[in-house]
Scaffold this motif. Structure first.
Motif, PDB file in Angstrom:
ATOM      1  N   LEU A  12      11.389  12.265  -2.385  1.00  0.00           N
ATOM      2  CA  LEU A  12      11.266  10.856  -2.731  1.00  0.00           C
ATOM      3  C   LEU A  12      12.114   9.997  -1.800  1.00  0.00           C
ATOM      4  O   LEU A  12      11.649   8.961  -1.298  1.00  0.00           O
ATOM      5  CB  LEU A  12      11.694  10.628  -4.183  1.00  0.00           C
ATOM      6  CG  LEU A  12      11.762   9.163  -4.637  1.00  0.00           C
ATOM      7  CD1 LEU A  12      10.402   8.497  -4.519  1.00  0.00           C
ATOM      8  CD2 LEU A  12      12.294   9.066  -6.063  1.00  0.00           C
ATOM      9  N   LYS A  13      13.341  10.414  -1.547  1.00  0.00           N
ATOM     10  CA  LYS A  13      14.230   9.653  -0.675  1.00  0.00           C
ATOM     11  C   LYS A  13      13.611   9.473   0.712  1.00  0.00           C
ATOM     12  O   LYS A  13      13.630   8.360   1.276  1.00  0.00           O
ATOM     13  CB  LYS A  13      15.575  10.370  -0.551  1.00  0.00           C
ATOM     14  CG  LYS A  13      16.523   9.696   0.442  1.00  0.00           C
ATOM     15  CD  LYS A  13      17.785  10.521   0.650  1.00  0.00           C
ATOM     16  CE  LYS A  13      18.668   9.907   1.734  1.00  0.00           C
ATOM     17  NZ  LYS A  13      19.889  10.711   1.983  1.00  0.00           N
ATOM     18  N   ASN A  14      13.048  10.526   1.280  1.00  0.00           N
ATOM     19  CA  ASN A  14      12.440  10.440   2.616  1.00  0.00           C
ATOM     20  C   ASN A  14      11.305   9.418   2.647  1.00  0.00           C
ATOM     21  O   ASN A  14      11.164   8.652   3.607  1.00  0.00           O
ATOM     22  CB  ASN A  14      11.932  11.808   3.053  1.00  0.00           C
ATOM     23  CG  ASN A  14      13.066  12.775   3.353  1.00  0.00           C
ATOM     24  OD1 ASN A  14      14.189  12.355   3.637  1.00  0.00           O
ATOM     25  ND2 ASN A  14      12.793  14.058   3.271  1.00  0.00           N
ATOM     26  N   SER A  15      10.502   9.384   1.584  1.00  0.00           N
ATOM     27  CA  SER A  15       9.402   8.420   1.529  1.00  0.00           C
ATOM     28  C   SER A  15       9.924   6.992   1.398  1.00  0.00           C
ATOM     29  O   SER A  15       9.362   6.058   1.980  1.00  0.00           O
ATOM     30  CB  SER A  15       8.477   8.749   0.350  1.00  0.00           C
ATOM     31  OG  SER A  15       7.797   9.959   0.580  1.00  0.00           O
ATOM     32  N   PHE A  48       4.599   5.093  -6.056  1.00  0.00           N
ATOM     33  CA  PHE A  48       4.508   4.988  -7.508  1.00  0.00           C
ATOM     34  C   PHE A  48       3.360   5.821  -8.077  1.00  0.00           C
ATOM     35  O   PHE A  48       3.479   6.379  -9.177  1.00  0.00           O
ATOM     36  CB  PHE A  48       4.337   3.526  -7.931  1.00  0.00           C
ATOM     37  CG  PHE A  48       5.582   2.692  -7.796  1.00  0.00           C
ATOM     38  CD1 PHE A  48       6.828   3.219  -8.128  1.00  0.00           C
ATOM     39  CD2 PHE A  48       5.515   1.378  -7.361  1.00  0.00           C
ATOM     40  CE1 PHE A  48       7.984   2.450  -8.020  1.00  0.00           C
ATOM     41  CE2 PHE A  48       6.659   0.603  -7.261  1.00  0.00           C
ATOM     42  CZ  PHE A  48       7.894   1.143  -7.592  1.00  0.00           C
ATOM     43  N   ASP A  49       2.242   5.888  -7.343  1.00  0.00           N
ATOM     44  CA  ASP A  49       1.097   6.675  -7.830  1.00  0.00           C
ATOM     45  C   ASP A  49       1.503   8.132  -8.058  1.00  0.00           C
ATOM     46  O   ASP A  49       1.087   8.764  -9.033  1.00  0.00           O
ATOM     47  CB  ASP A  49      -0.067   6.606  -6.833  1.00  0.00           C
ATOM     48  CG  ASP A  49      -0.837   5.296  -6.923  1.00  0.00           C
ATOM     49  OD1 ASP A  49      -0.770   4.634  -7.982  1.00  0.00           O
ATOM     50  OD2 ASP A  49      -1.501   4.928  -5.935  1.00  0.00           O
ATOM     51  N   ILE A  50       2.307   8.651  -7.139  1.00  0.00           N
ATOM     52  CA  ILE A  50       2.803  10.029  -7.295  1.00  0.00           C
ATOM     53  C   ILE A  50       3.890  10.069  -8.363  1.00  0.00           C
ATOM     54  O   ILE A  50       3.869  10.919  -9.261  1.00  0.00           O
ATOM     55  CB  ILE A  50       3.347  10.571  -5.957  1.00  0.00           C
ATOM     56  CG1 ILE A  50       2.229  10.651  -4.915  1.00  0.00           C
ATOM     57  CG2 ILE A  50       4.011  11.940  -6.141  1.00  0.00           C
ATOM     58  CD1 ILE A  50       2.713  10.990  -3.515  1.00  0.00           C
ATOM     59  N   ILE A 106       4.035  16.729 -14.739  1.00  0.00           N
ATOM     60  CA  ILE A 106       5.259  16.787 -13.935  1.00  0.00           C
ATOM     61  C   ILE A 106       5.033  17.511 -12.610  1.00  0.00           C
ATOM     62  O   ILE A 106       5.672  17.204 -11.605  1.00  0.00           O
ATOM     63  CB  ILE A 106       6.404  17.455 -14.738  1.00  0.00           C
ATOM     64  CG1 ILE A 106       7.757  17.177 -14.063  1.00  0.00           C
ATOM     65  CG2 ILE A 106       6.150  18.944 -14.946  1.00  0.00           C
ATOM     66  CD1 ILE A 106       8.948  17.546 -14.924  1.00  0.00           C
ATOM     67  N   ASN A 107       4.099  18.455 -12.577  1.00  0.00           N
ATOM     68  CA  ASN A 107       3.814  19.178 -11.327  1.00  0.00           C
ATOM     69  C   ASN A 107       3.102  18.297 -10.298  1.00  0.00           C
ATOM     70  O   ASN A 107       2.996  18.670  -9.131  1.00  0.00           O
ATOM     71  CB  ASN A 107       2.964  20.422 -11.599  1.00  0.00           C
ATOM     72  CG  ASN A 107       3.748  21.516 -12.280  1.00  0.00           C
ATOM     73  OD1 ASN A 107       4.976  21.558 -12.176  1.00  0.00           O
ATOM     74  ND2 ASN A 107       3.072  22.406 -12.973  1.00  0.00           N
ATOM     75  N   ASP A 108       2.589  17.140 -10.750  1.00  0.00           N
ATOM     76  CA  ASP A 108       1.883  16.225  -9.835  1.00  0.00           C
ATOM     77  C   ASP A 108       2.779  15.088  -9.351  1.00  0.00           C
ATOM     78  O   ASP A 108       2.346  14.251  -8.575  1.00  0.00           O
ATOM     79  CB  ASP A 108       0.650  15.628 -10.541  1.00  0.00           C
ATOM     80  CG  ASP A 108      -0.387  16.672 -10.877  1.00  0.00           C
ATOM     81  OD1 ASP A 108      -0.408  17.719 -10.191  1.00  0.00           O
ATOM     82  OD2 ASP A 108      -1.171  16.463 -11.823  1.00  0.00           O
ATOM     83  N   ARG A 109       4.023  15.051  -9.831  1.00  0.00           N
ATOM     84  CA  ARG A 109       4.949  13.983  -9.417  1.00  0.00           C
ATOM     85  C   ARG A 109       5.776  14.429  -8.202  1.00  0.00           C
ATOM     86  O   ARG A 109       5.565  15.520  -7.670  1.00  0.00           O
ATOM     87  CB  ARG A 109       5.890  13.641 -10.577  1.00  0.00           C
ATOM     88  CG  ARG A 109       5.195  13.159 -11.832  1.00  0.00           C
ATOM     89  CD  ARG A 109       6.221  12.757 -12.879  1.00  0.00           C
ATOM     90  NE  ARG A 109       5.779  13.104 -14.226  1.00  0.00           N
ATOM     91  CZ  ARG A 109       6.584  13.428 -15.215  1.00  0.00           C
ATOM     92  NH1 ARG A 109       7.891  13.430 -15.027  1.00  0.00           N
ATOM     93  NH2 ARG A 109       6.099  13.737 -16.401  1.00  0.00           N
ATOM     94  N   GLN A 163       0.837  -1.203   0.000  1.00  0.00           N
ATOM     95  CA  GLN A 163       0.000   0.000   0.000  1.00  0.00           C
ATOM     96  C   GLN A 163       0.873   1.254   0.000  1.00  0.00           C
ATOM     97  O   GLN A 163       0.621   2.208  -0.752  1.00  0.00           O
ATOM     98  CB  GLN A 163      -0.935  -0.002   1.208  1.00  0.00           C
ATOM     99  CG  GLN A 163      -2.062  -1.028   1.128  1.00  0.00           C
ATOM    100  CD  GLN A 163      -2.888  -1.098   2.402  1.00  0.00           C
ATOM    101  OE1 GLN A 163      -2.550  -0.478   3.420  1.00  0.00           O
ATOM    102  NE2 GLN A 163      -3.974  -1.839   2.356  1.00  0.00           N
ATOM    103  N   ALA A 164       1.891   1.245   0.841  1.00  0.00           N
ATOM    104  CA  ALA A 164       2.799   2.395   0.909  1.00  0.00           C
ATOM    105  C   ALA A 164       3.610   2.529  -0.384  1.00  0.00           C
ATOM    106  O   ALA A 164       3.844   3.637  -0.882  1.00  0.00           O
ATOM    107  CB  ALA A 164       3.730   2.264   2.101  1.00  0.00           C
ATOM    108  N   LEU A 165       4.042   1.390  -0.940  1.00  0.00           N
ATOM    109  CA  LEU A 165       4.815   1.408  -2.180  1.00  0.00           C
ATOM    110  C   LEU A 165       3.976   1.948  -3.331  1.00  0.00           C
ATOM    111  O   LEU A 165       4.458   2.759  -4.147  1.00  0.00           O
ATOM    112  CB  LEU A 165       5.298  -0.006  -2.507  1.00  0.00           C
ATOM    113  CG  LEU A 165       6.089  -0.169  -3.813  1.00  0.00           C
ATOM    114  CD1 LEU A 165       7.406   0.589  -3.742  1.00  0.00           C
ATOM    115  CD2 LEU A 165       6.339  -1.655  -4.099  1.00  0.00           C
TER     116      LEU A 165
END
Length: 436
Positions: free
Chosen positions: A273-276, A255-257, A263-266, A249-251
């Motif tokens: 990204l690293k923190n997540s 990926f969904d983001i 590109i503004n939604d990624r 679920q977390a993974l």
């Protein structure tokens, strides 16, 4: 007359390591001692201006980048890149080991913790590059080497398509030219109006690397013919379902983001990204079950919201918008005060769109006795890649007032003068139409 192989004077060429879009790479030894191994890259088509310029930029970047997991620059002759009679070459540190593509083909896909560990190491490398204003733009499994087959030792190689704002601009990628690779084709790197020098493209490619480590498959496109993101496709779901439910679920949220089309939604930075990914790496099933205390959940929610990069960026945009509105209103007042008392302000606004990062204000000048003299334009502030853009639009006539890098200070006085000129020209045009 230039030498046909200028590297021959100092280097002994050995086994071929690989080939890329730009050239070929071989193992090499110095002729003077022959002990240490290096990697020597030669340009395949030396008559191509674009390839020669790209090798120049690659070397310029490698001279700037001093990181343990980027092969060290040794030697090159790219100062002669304008002379097509001189074949170009580049020597770097040799990193023994397979590419990530070869590693996965030989050993199979990685488990989640191993994949996260490898990719977190890569985010450190990329964060360093981005802090040096270097954007790789060609991240793929073939451009990652695992020293001695160790997933804790990934090296990022081949900066042949890289861009750096600190390097003299020999690499002005034409708007029509597609860049990137077939591992993960990104819309901003292939469309004419795309920003091909945006660090977020690298961040998206790292998400593709993570999915490749877990599935052994190239994501190829952000959306397939069934409108499915790479991790939501049938084969990916089949492979990923072995991951525990809480972690998948977390993974999937990562990926969904990461695989959003816009590109503004990624993911907006490699750090976010690293923190997540670190949070996901440290997530355990029992930990999830223990988080039943309401205060603990609330504190976790608060921190996650406060730490979101997109919220921080929107706050910065709020500040930019507030400064722009201040300049806009003062300029409007300035022009009105220069006219007769019969002129006044007219205005309206739209609510800010924080998802699309668009702010719109309608601020004009009207005349007490004549609607024909009313000049009532929309002013729109928005983000385009790594730039802030301010446009004015009145009766479908769009004028760009500002296009400026986000990370640089805006010259508000110059913008104010452009707004003043725009108002004056608009009023004069309205008056001419009224007199016909």
């Amino acid at each position: 007359m230039a030498k046909s192989k200028p590297w021959d004077s100092g280097w002994q060429i050995g086994e071929k390591l690989g080939s890329g879009g730009q050239g070929d790479t071989h193992i090499a030894r110095r002729k003077e001692d022959g002990k240490q191994l290096f990697a020597l890259k030669t340009l395949r088509n030396n008559s191509d201006d674009d390839r020669r310029e790209r090798m120049y930029v690659e070397v310029a970047n490698l001279r700037i980048l001093d990181h343990l997991h980027i092969p060290q620059f040794i030697e090159s002759n790219v100062e002669d890149y304008k002379d097509k009679n001189v074949p170009l070459y580049l020597v770097t540190e040799y990193v023994p080991g397979p590419t990530l593509q070869q590693f996965i083909e030989n050993n199979g896909a990685l488990d989640l913790d191993s994949a996260l560990t490898l990719v977190v190491h890569l985010t450190d490398v990329l964060a360093y590059c981005h802090n040096k204003n270097a954007y790789h733009r060609d991240i793929k499994p073939d451009n990652i080497i695992l020293r001695d087959w160790d997933i804790n030792e990934p090296y990022l190689i081949d900066f042949g398509l890289s861009f750096n704002s600190e390097i003299p601009k020999v690499d002005e990628t034409p708007s029509w030219q597609h860049i990137g690779n077939r591992f993960l084709s990104l819309p901003e790197l292939r469309v004419i109006e795309g920003n091909k020098r945006d660090h977020r493209s690298d961040v998206t490619s790292i998400c593709g690397i993570l999915l490749f480590c877990l599935t052994g498959m190239h994501p190829t496109d952000l959306i397939d013919g069934n409108n499915a993101k790479p991790h939501r496709r049938e084969r990916s779901i089949e492979i990923l379902q072995k991951i525990p439910q809480k972690k998948i679920q977390a993974l999937n949220k990562v990926f969904d983001i990461g695989f959003n089309t816009a590109i503004n939604d990624r993911w907006q930075s490699i750090e976010s990204l690293k923190n997540s990914l670190i949070d996901l790496l440290n997530l355990h099933e029992e930990d999830m079950e223990e988080e039943s205390d309401l205060n603990k959940k609330l504190e976790h929610f608060k921190k996650s919201v406060e730490g979101r990069h997109d919220f921080k960026q929107n706050k910065e945009l709020d500040n930019l918008h507030a400064q722009f509105v201040k300049i806009l209103m003062s300029t409007n007042d300035m022009v009105i005060n220069e006219l007769s008392d019969n002129f006044g302000r007219i205005q309206s606004r739209r609510a800010p769109d924080y998802v699309k990062q668009v702010f719109s204000e309608r601020v004009g000048i009207t005349h007490k006795y004549s609607e024909a003299l009313q000049f009532f334009p929309w002013f729109t502030l928005y983000i385009n890649g790594s730039e802030i853009v301010i446009e004015a639009n009145e009766s479908e006539n769009r004028v760009e007032l500002l296009r400026h890098p986000l990370n640089e200070v805006v010259d508000w006085l110059s913008l104010q003068q452009r707004i003043r000129n725009y108002y004056v020209d608009g009023l004069i045009s309205k008056n001419k139409l009224a007199q016909r």
